[in-house]
Design a protein around this motif. Sequence first.
Motif, PDB file in Angstrom:
ATOM      1  N   ASN A 109       0.807  -1.220   0.000  1.00  0.00           N
ATOM      2  CA  ASN A 109       0.000   0.000   0.000  1.00  0.00           C
ATOM      3  C   ASN A 109       0.838   1.267   0.000  1.00  0.00           C
ATOM      4  O   ASN A 109       0.536   2.215  -0.714  1.00  0.00           O
ATOM      5  CB  ASN A 109      -0.967  -0.011   1.185  1.00  0.00           C
ATOM      6  N   ARG A 122      -1.980   6.449   9.011  1.00  0.00           N
ATOM      7  CA  ARG A 122      -2.689   5.413   9.770  1.00  0.00           C
ATOM      8  C   ARG A 122      -3.998   6.006  10.298  1.00  0.00           C
ATOM      9  O   ARG A 122      -4.045   7.162  10.707  1.00  0.00           O
ATOM     10  CB  ARG A 122      -1.852   4.940  10.960  1.00  0.00           C
ATOM     11  N   CYS A 123      -5.026   5.176  10.323  1.00  0.00           N
ATOM     12  CA  CYS A 123      -6.313   5.585  10.875  1.00  0.00           C
ATOM     13  C   CYS A 123      -6.172   5.738  12.387  1.00  0.00           C
ATOM     14  O   CYS A 123      -5.628   4.857  13.063  1.00  0.00           O
ATOM     15  CB  CYS A 123      -7.373   4.530  10.538  1.00  0.00           C
ATOM     16  N   ASN A 130      -4.022   3.872   5.267  1.00  0.00           N
ATOM     17  CA  ASN A 130      -4.858   4.448   4.218  1.00  0.00           C
ATOM     18  C   ASN A 130      -4.032   5.463   3.443  1.00  0.00           C
ATOM     19  O   ASN A 130      -3.055   5.989   3.949  1.00  0.00           O
ATOM     20  CB  ASN A 130      -6.081   5.145   4.831  1.00  0.00           C
ATOM     21  N   SER A 131      -4.453   5.744   2.226  1.00  0.00           N
ATOM     22  CA  SER A 131      -3.727   6.728   1.429  1.00  0.00           C
ATOM     23  C   SER A 131      -4.704   7.639   0.699  1.00  0.00           C
ATOM     24  O   SER A 131      -5.849   7.279   0.448  1.00  0.00           O
ATOM     25  CB  SER A 131      -2.807   6.036   0.423  1.00  0.00           C
ATOM     26  N   ILE A 138     -10.719  11.329   3.577  1.00  0.00           N
ATOM     27  CA  ILE A 138     -11.085  10.007   3.070  1.00  0.00           C
ATOM     28  C   ILE A 138     -11.777   9.216   4.173  1.00  0.00           C
ATOM     29  O   ILE A 138     -11.742   9.592   5.347  1.00  0.00           O
ATOM     30  CB  ILE A 138      -9.849   9.220   2.571  1.00  0.00           C
ATOM     31  N   THR A 139     -12.402   8.117   3.797  1.00  0.00           N
ATOM     32  CA  THR A 139     -13.033   7.209   4.737  1.00  0.00           C
ATOM     33  C   THR A 139     -12.150   5.975   4.865  1.00  0.00           C
ATOM     34  O   THR A 139     -11.744   5.388   3.860  1.00  0.00           O
ATOM     35  CB  THR A 139     -14.435   6.797   4.227  1.00  0.00           C
ATOM     36  N   CYS A 140     -11.839   5.591   6.095  1.00  0.00           N
ATOM     37  CA  CYS A 140     -11.009   4.409   6.339  1.00  0.00           C
ATOM     38  C   CYS A 140     -11.670   3.194   5.704  1.00  0.00           C
ATOM     39  O   CYS A 140     -12.882   2.988   5.838  1.00  0.00           O
ATOM     40  CB  CYS A 140     -10.827   4.188   7.840  1.00  0.00           C
ATOM     41  N   LYS A 141     -10.862   2.384   5.022  1.00  0.00           N
ATOM     42  CA  LYS A 141     -11.362   1.196   4.331  1.00  0.00           C
ATOM     43  C   LYS A 141     -11.889   0.144   5.297  1.00  0.00           C
ATOM     44  O   LYS A 141     -12.657  -0.723   4.896  1.00  0.00           O
ATOM     45  CB  LYS A 141     -10.253   0.569   3.492  1.00  0.00           C
TER      46      LYS A 141
END
Length: 149
Positions: A109, A122-123, A130-131, A138-141
């Motif tokens: 990633n 990092r969340c 996350n990127s 963005i929304t954490c996966k």
Amino acid sequence: MKELEFEEDEYVILSQDKMFPDSILPLKTDEAILTNMNFIYIYKNLFGSIEDIKYIPLKDIQIRKKEACVSFCKKHGMLYMQLSLIKSNFLFGIDYTGDMFEWKYAIKNVALASSEDKRVTRCDSCGAINSGYEDQIITCKFCQNQIKI
């Protein structure tokens, strides 16, 4: 003795000790660090002193079909992680095999994000990597938490 050096805007994403190099009888004394810019492998002697430091820029990891080339291979009867670099390969092992999956995911990633000029973070909620692009929300996966890059 060499000392670890970071760029001004470089930060640690993942680090672990008890790593080992590609060797027939490896000592599990080495350390690896993944940053937003480099994979850093720290060779240590039996007493824990730094012998050498190898910096591998993430941009040197091959990207094929929008995926960083990071895989597992067996050598000397042990499981290793292989980074397919533009001009060579780099192999290293981790004392606990379960951690290899976390490293593989993180390296893939972060390397892909750096190849696309994205930022990696990092969340705060679940710790997942996350990127996105700078100043993007963005929304954490994994946990759906909102993150500002």
